[in-house]
Design a protein around this motif. Structure first.
Motif, PDB file in Angstrom:
ATOM      1  N   CYS A 228       0.837  -1.090  -0.070  1.00  0.00           N
ATOM      2  CA  CYS A 228       0.067  -0.123  -0.043  1.00  0.00           C
ATOM      3  C   CYS A 228       0.818   1.201   0.088  1.00  0.00           C
ATOM      4  O   CYS A 228       1.925   1.512   0.928  1.00  0.00           O
ATOM      5  CB  CYS A 228      -1.025   0.159   1.348  1.00  0.00           C
ATOM      6  N   PRO A 229       0.732   2.137  -0.993  1.00  0.00           N
ATOM      7  CA  PRO A 229       1.572   3.227  -1.085  1.00  0.00           C
ATOM      8  C   PRO A 229       1.207   4.356   0.305  1.00  0.00           C
ATOM      9  O   PRO A 229       2.228   5.191   0.437  1.00  0.00           O
ATOM     10  CB  PRO A 229       0.997   4.046  -2.268  1.00  0.00           C
ATOM     11  N   ARG A 230       0.208   4.139   0.979  1.00  0.00           N
ATOM     12  CA  ARG A 230      -0.103   4.833   2.085  1.00  0.00           C
ATOM     13  C   ARG A 230       0.736   4.726   3.331  1.00  0.00           C
ATOM     14  O   ARG A 230       1.310   5.334   4.109  1.00  0.00           O
ATOM     15  CB  ARG A 230      -1.304   5.350   2.094  1.00  0.00           C
ATOM     16  N   CYS A 231       0.464   3.389   3.705  1.00  0.00           N
ATOM     17  CA  CYS A 231       0.850   2.793   5.072  1.00  0.00           C
ATOM     18  C   CYS A 231       2.010   1.759   4.768  1.00  0.00           C
ATOM     19  O   CYS A 231       2.669   1.448   5.833  1.00  0.00           O
ATOM     20  CB  CYS A 231      -0.212   2.025   5.775  1.00  0.00           C
ATOM     21  N   TRP A 232       2.402   1.394   3.728  1.00  0.00           N
ATOM     22  CA  TRP A 232       3.440   0.474   3.292  1.00  0.00           C
ATOM     23  C   TRP A 232       3.105  -1.147   3.826  1.00  0.00           C
ATOM     24  O   TRP A 232       4.041  -1.723   3.698  1.00  0.00           O
ATOM     25  CB  TRP A 232       4.779   0.884   3.903  1.00  0.00           C
TER      26      TRP A 232
ATOM     27  N   GLU B   6      -1.528   2.812  -7.435  1.00  0.00           N
ATOM     28  CA  GLU B   6      -2.509   3.954  -6.855  1.00  0.00           C
ATOM     29  C   GLU B   6      -3.494   3.581  -6.148  1.00  0.00           C
ATOM     30  O   GLU B   6      -3.889   4.419  -5.283  1.00  0.00           O
ATOM     31  CB  GLU B   6      -3.149   4.794  -8.189  1.00  0.00           C
ATOM     32  N   ASP B   7      -3.728   2.206  -5.908  1.00  0.00           N
ATOM     33  CA  ASP B   7      -4.599   1.806  -5.097  1.00  0.00           C
ATOM     34  C   ASP B   7      -4.214   1.657  -3.486  1.00  0.00           C
ATOM     35  O   ASP B   7      -3.034   1.378  -3.542  1.00  0.00           O
ATOM     36  CB  ASP B   7      -4.969   0.165  -5.421  1.00  0.00           C
ATOM     37  N   ILE B   8      -5.055   1.972  -2.708  1.00  0.00           N
ATOM     38  CA  ILE B   8      -4.808   1.725  -1.048  1.00  0.00           C
ATOM     39  C   ILE B   8      -5.305   0.603  -0.593  1.00  0.00           C
ATOM     40  O   ILE B   8      -6.522  -0.040  -1.068  1.00  0.00           O
ATOM     41  CB  ILE B   8      -4.992   2.979  -0.463  1.00  0.00           C
ATOM     42  N   CYS B   9      -4.839   0.036   0.510  1.00  0.00           N
ATOM     43  CA  CYS B   9      -5.313  -1.088   1.018  1.00  0.00           C
ATOM     44  C   CYS B   9      -6.835  -0.721   1.906  1.00  0.00           C
ATOM     45  O   CYS B   9      -7.118   0.448   2.274  1.00  0.00           O
ATOM     46  CB  CYS B   9      -4.391  -1.709   2.303  1.00  0.00           C
TER      47      CYS B   9
ATOM     48  N   CYS C 263      -6.498   1.559   4.991  1.00  0.00           N
ATOM     49  CA  CYS C 263      -6.444   3.033   4.774  1.00  0.00           C
ATOM     50  C   CYS C 263      -7.512   3.700   4.263  1.00  0.00           C
ATOM     51  O   CYS C 263      -7.872   4.807   4.369  1.00  0.00           O
ATOM     52  CB  CYS C 263      -5.050   3.187   3.789  1.00  0.00           C
ATOM     53  N   LYS C 264      -8.392   2.990   3.335  1.00  0.00           N
ATOM     54  CA  LYS C 264      -9.672   3.363   2.658  1.00  0.00           C
ATOM     55  C   LYS C 264     -10.528   3.707   3.898  1.00  0.00           C
ATOM     56  O   LYS C 264     -11.242   4.701   3.934  1.00  0.00           O
ATOM     57  CB  LYS C 264     -10.336   2.286   1.756  1.00  0.00           C
TER      58      LYS C 264
ATOM     59  N   ILE D 224      -9.194   6.961   5.797  1.00  0.00           N
ATOM     60  CA  ILE D 224      -9.589   8.207   4.888  1.00  0.00           C
ATOM     61  C   ILE D 224     -11.047   8.486   5.193  1.00  0.00           C
ATOM     62  O   ILE D 224     -11.471   9.649   5.030  1.00  0.00           O
ATOM     63  CB  ILE D 224      -8.975   7.722   3.502  1.00  0.00           C
TER      64      ILE D 224
END
Length: 79
Positions: free
Chosen positions: A54-58, A68-71, A74-75, A78
């Motif tokens: 995940c690019p946000r939380c790794w 570009e998708d997040i786990c 994280c969704k 957000i």
């Protein structure tokens, strides 16, 4: 990141199942898998996490399909 597989006796499985959602954070890993096993066959297996990062939380997740998708976690944060 890692994936931890816990092969647990029935009593330990019930206890860990209660906290399953928090276990990845507790162990500081991307994924936890709980399995029931016979009493004397308990073991812990550590392997590479499945999925993509995940690019946000790794953290790694099988639900992340592209860069570009997040786990799901994280969704939820957000939203």
């Amino acid at each position: 990141s890692a994936r931890v597989i816990l092969n647990l006796s029935a009593d330990s499985f019930v206890l860990c199942k209660e906290f399953e959602e928090s276990l990845p954070e507790f162990f500081i890993v991307s994924q936890i898998q709980l399995n029931k096993c016979v009493e004397n066959d308990e073991k812990i297996i550590i392997e590479k996490a499945q999925g993509k990062k995940c690019p946000r939380c790794w953290n790694f997740s099988v639900e992340v399909e592209n860069e570009e998708d997040i786990c799901p976690r994280c969704k939820k944060v957000i939203a």
